[in-house]
Design a protein around this motif. Structure first.
Motif, PDB file in Angstrom:
ATOM      1  N   ASP A  31      73.327 -30.136   7.863  1.00 19.03           N
ATOM      2  CA  ASP A  31      72.460 -29.126   7.957  1.00 19.03           C
ATOM      3  C   ASP A  31      71.093 -29.579   9.105  1.00 19.03           C
ATOM      4  O   ASP A  31      70.709 -29.319   9.711  1.00 19.03           O
ATOM      5  CB  ASP A  31      71.912 -28.534   7.295  1.00 19.03           C
ATOM      6  N   ARG A  32      71.870 -31.225   8.896  1.00 17.50           N
ATOM      7  CA  ARG A  32      70.770 -31.701  10.220  1.00 17.50           C
ATOM      8  C   ARG A  32      70.864 -31.773  11.458  1.00 17.50           C
ATOM      9  O   ARG A  32      69.800 -32.022  12.065  1.00 17.50           O
ATOM     10  CB  ARG A  32      70.728 -33.134   9.540  1.00 17.50           C
ATOM     11  N   ALA A  33      71.738 -31.295  11.378  1.00 19.07           N
ATOM     12  CA  ALA A  33      71.982 -31.658  12.694  1.00 19.07           C
ATOM     13  C   ALA A  33      72.016 -29.865  13.104  1.00 19.07           C
ATOM     14  O   ALA A  33      72.995 -29.429  14.119  1.00 19.07           O
ATOM     15  CB  ALA A  33      73.795 -31.978  13.912  1.00 19.07           C
ATOM     16  N   SER A  34      71.379 -29.179  12.618  1.00 20.47           N
ATOM     17  CA  SER A  34      71.211 -27.880  13.168  1.00 20.47           C
ATOM     18  C   SER A  34      70.959 -27.063  14.591  1.00 20.47           C
ATOM     19  O   SER A  34      71.709 -25.632  14.524  1.00 20.47           O
ATOM     20  CB  SER A  34      70.425 -27.322  12.549  1.00 20.47           C
ATOM     21  N   TYR A  35      70.678 -27.991  15.235  1.00 17.40           N
ATOM     22  CA  TYR A  35      70.565 -27.240  16.170  1.00 17.40           C
ATOM     23  C   TYR A  35      71.753 -28.084  17.764  1.00 17.40           C
ATOM     24  O   TYR A  35      71.000 -28.122  18.563  1.00 17.40           O
ATOM     25  CB  TYR A  35      69.152 -27.555  17.510  1.00 17.40           C
ATOM     26  N   VAL A  36      72.244 -28.279  17.468  1.00 15.77           N
ATOM     27  CA  VAL A  36      73.977 -29.716  18.203  1.00 15.77           C
ATOM     28  C   VAL A  36      74.785 -28.248  18.142  1.00 15.77           C
ATOM     29  O   VAL A  36      75.324 -27.943  16.771  1.00 15.77           O
ATOM     30  CB  VAL A  36      73.984 -30.512  17.403  1.00 15.77           C
ATOM     31  N   THR A  37      75.292 -27.848  18.721  1.00 16.82           N
ATOM     32  CA  THR A  37      76.596 -27.251  19.259  1.00 16.82           C
ATOM     33  C   THR A  37      77.094 -27.870  20.885  1.00 16.82           C
ATOM     34  O   THR A  37      76.091 -27.677  21.876  1.00 16.82           O
ATOM     35  CB  THR A  37      76.002 -25.381  18.463  1.00 16.82           C
ATOM     36  N   GLY A  38      78.205 -27.445  20.953  1.00 18.95           N
ATOM     37  CA  GLY A  38      78.759 -27.795  22.091  1.00 18.95           C
ATOM     38  C   GLY A  38      78.977 -28.974  22.812  1.00 18.95           C
ATOM     39  O   GLY A  38      78.882 -29.486  24.018  1.00 18.95           O
ATOM     40  N   ALA A  39      78.212 -30.014  21.800  1.00 20.31           N
ATOM     41  CA  ALA A  39      78.344 -31.387  21.967  1.00 20.31           C
ATOM     42  C   ALA A  39      79.359 -32.509  22.244  1.00 20.31           C
ATOM     43  O   ALA A  39      80.357 -32.152  20.684  1.00 20.31           O
ATOM     44  CB  ALA A  39      77.306 -32.314  21.711  1.00 20.31           C
ATOM     45  N   VAL A  40      80.117 -33.196  23.278  1.00 21.60           N
ATOM     46  CA  VAL A  40      81.055 -34.619  22.969  1.00 21.60           C
ATOM     47  C   VAL A  40      79.625 -35.806  22.598  1.00 21.60           C
ATOM     48  O   VAL A  40      79.298 -36.702  23.547  1.00 21.60           O
ATOM     49  CB  VAL A  40      81.496 -34.262  23.875  1.00 21.60           C
ATOM     50  N   LEU A  41      79.974 -35.609  21.005  1.00 24.60           N
ATOM     51  CA  LEU A  41      79.586 -37.227  21.165  1.00 24.60           C
ATOM     52  C   LEU A  41      79.784 -38.293  20.805  1.00 24.60           C
ATOM     53  O   LEU A  41      81.580 -37.945  20.178  1.00 24.60           O
ATOM     54  CB  LEU A  41      78.586 -37.544  19.367  1.00 24.60           C
ATOM     55  N   ARG A  42      80.066 -39.570  21.973  1.00 26.09           N
ATOM     56  CA  ARG A  42      80.138 -40.382  22.454  1.00 26.09           C
ATOM     57  C   ARG A  42      80.137 -41.338  20.905  1.00 26.09           C
ATOM     58  O   ARG A  42      78.906 -41.518  20.592  1.00 26.09           O
ATOM     59  CB  ARG A  42      79.687 -41.382  24.205  1.00 26.09           C
ATOM     60  N   VAL A  43      81.094 -41.734  20.900  1.00 26.69           N
ATOM     61  CA  VAL A  43      80.608 -42.912  19.256  1.00 26.69           C
ATOM     62  C   VAL A  43      81.499 -44.131  19.401  1.00 26.69           C
ATOM     63  O   VAL A  43      82.667 -44.127  19.576  1.00 26.69           O
ATOM     64  CB  VAL A  43      81.305 -42.414  17.784  1.00 26.69           C
ATOM     65  N   ASP A  44      81.209 -44.878  20.955  1.00 25.12           N
ATOM     66  CA  ASP A  44      82.146 -45.677  21.265  1.00 25.12           C
ATOM     67  C   ASP A  44      81.397 -47.134  21.774  1.00 25.12           C
ATOM     68  O   ASP A  44      82.059 -47.592  22.461  1.00 25.12           O
ATOM     69  CB  ASP A  44      82.163 -45.021  22.810  1.00 25.12           C
ATOM     70  N   GLY A  45      80.204 -47.495  21.470  1.00 25.17           N
ATOM     71  CA  GLY A  45      79.698 -48.999  21.091  1.00 25.17           C
ATOM     72  C   GLY A  45      79.608 -49.007  22.326  1.00 25.17           C
ATOM     73  O   GLY A  45      79.353 -50.461  23.031  1.00 25.17           O
ATOM     74  N   GLY A  46      78.682 -47.574  23.397  1.00 22.98           N
ATOM     75  CA  GLY A  46      78.287 -48.346  24.451  1.00 22.98           C
ATOM     76  C   GLY A  46      80.229 -48.300  26.114  1.00 22.98           C
ATOM     77  O   GLY A  46      78.773 -48.829  27.101  1.00 22.98           O
ATOM     78  N   MET A  47      81.181 -48.278  25.491  1.00 21.88           N
ATOM     79  CA  MET A  47      81.826 -47.993  26.798  1.00 21.88           C
ATOM     80  C   MET A  47      81.300 -47.093  27.808  1.00 21.88           C
ATOM     81  O   MET A  47      81.216 -48.083  28.857  1.00 21.88           O
ATOM     82  CB  MET A  47      83.331 -48.224  25.537  1.00 21.88           C
ATOM     83  N   LEU A  48      81.441 -46.513  27.994  1.00 18.33           N
ATOM     84  CA  LEU A  48      80.455 -45.573  28.442  1.00 18.33           C
ATOM     85  C   LEU A  48      79.052 -45.588  29.043  1.00 18.33           C
ATOM     86  O   LEU A  48      78.753 -44.338  30.029  1.00 18.33           O
ATOM     87  CB  LEU A  48      81.547 -43.892  28.132  1.00 18.33           C
ATOM     88  N   ALA A  49      78.295 -46.127  28.389  1.00 20.83           N
ATOM     89  CA  ALA A  49      76.473 -46.181  28.977  1.00 20.83           C
ATOM     90  C   ALA A  49      76.901 -46.093  30.247  1.00 20.83           C
ATOM     91  O   ALA A  49      77.650 -47.242  31.114  1.00 20.83           O
ATOM     92  CB  ALA A  49      76.366 -47.437  28.006  1.00 20.83           C
TER      93      ALA A  49
END
Length: 259
Positions: free
Chosen positions: A241-259
């Motif tokens: 529920d802490r992400a209650s306003y987040v939808t449709g996101a693709v969250l990168r968890v990539d160590g900055g690879m695509l930064a």
């Protein structure tokens, strides 16, 4: 007078369904979600792996059950989701993590059989799972959240794993479409896009391309691979529920690879 503050878990009271839960990111997610208060139902093809993870969770005081499931088979996925509802009377959240890979190599070296297999598990599988999960959430909890496991390789050219990248990019599209469709009902749908992660599947790639780890770490600002739990932490937050306003996101968890 002393007062104590009880901090509840991120997923306290939620029923969570996790595919590909026998190993890698899925197993890490099952353990983490249970520690964060969820009742977890683990699904994958290999029962021995599922049993081991579920028993570990129960030994630590968590609530875990497992169901054998073929992600490429619609009736198998539906039966697995139905089992979660049967056990707990509801479904609140789901993590569609299960995936497969094929030997790395350029597009013209991918066999048609391998392409069809990776399509069935990595793209058709999440679609089938989402359809069953949305139906279960609608019928029981009414609102909820789903996270699909994509890949940083879906967000760029992927010459060594072209079919894998294509299917994961398709998952991103399904995620966005589902978020737009079911958001009005209070069902949030997001994806995580892991970078290099220390899973059994990645180890198999290292065996066939020994220099791949060094090359990927060189492209990663944090300079290392992720542990499976680091990806699971991102999925847990998106499902909470802490992400209650987040939808449709693709969250990168990539160590900055695509930064």
């Amino acid at each position: 007078m002393t007062t104590t503050t009880t901090v509840s878990g991120l997923l306290e009271g939620k029923v969570a369904f996790i595919t590909g839960a026998g190993r890698g990111i899925g197993a890490a997610a099952a353990r983490l979600f249970a520690r964060e208060g969820a009742r977890v139902v683990l699904a994958a093809r290999t029962e021995s792996q599922l049993k081991t993870v579920a028993e570990e969770i129960r030994a630590e005081g968590g609530i875990a059950d497992h169901v054998v499931c073929d992600l490429g088979d619609a009736s198998s996925i539906r039966a697995a989701v139905d089992r979660a509802v049967e056990l707990h009377g509801r479904l609140d959240v789901a993590f569609n993590n299960g995936a497969t890979n094929v030997p790395p190599g350029p597009m013209d070296q991918v066999t048609e059989a391998d392409f069809d297999h990776i399509y069935a598990v990595n793209l058709k599988g999440p679609w089938l799972a989402m359809v069953a999960e949305i139906e279960a959430i609608r019928a029981t909890a009414k609102t909820g959240a789903i996270v699909n496991n994509s890949s940083v390789g879906s967000l760029m050219a992927n010459p060594e794993l072209p079919a894998y990248g294509a299917m994961k990019r398709g998952v991103n599209s399904l995620t966005a479409s589902a978020a737009a469709t079911y958001g009005p009902e209070g069902i949030r749908i997001n994806a995580v896009a892991p970078g290099t992660t220390l899973t059994e599947m990645f180890s198999e790639w290292v065996e066939s391309s020994p220099d791949i780890l060094q090359r990927l770490n060189a492209q990663t600002p944090l300079g290392r691979v992720a542990e499976p739990e680091e990806i699971a932490q991102a999925a847990a937050w998106l499902l909470s529920d802490r992400a209650s306003y987040v939808t449709g996101a693709v969250l990168r968890v990539d160590g900055g690879m695509l930064a």
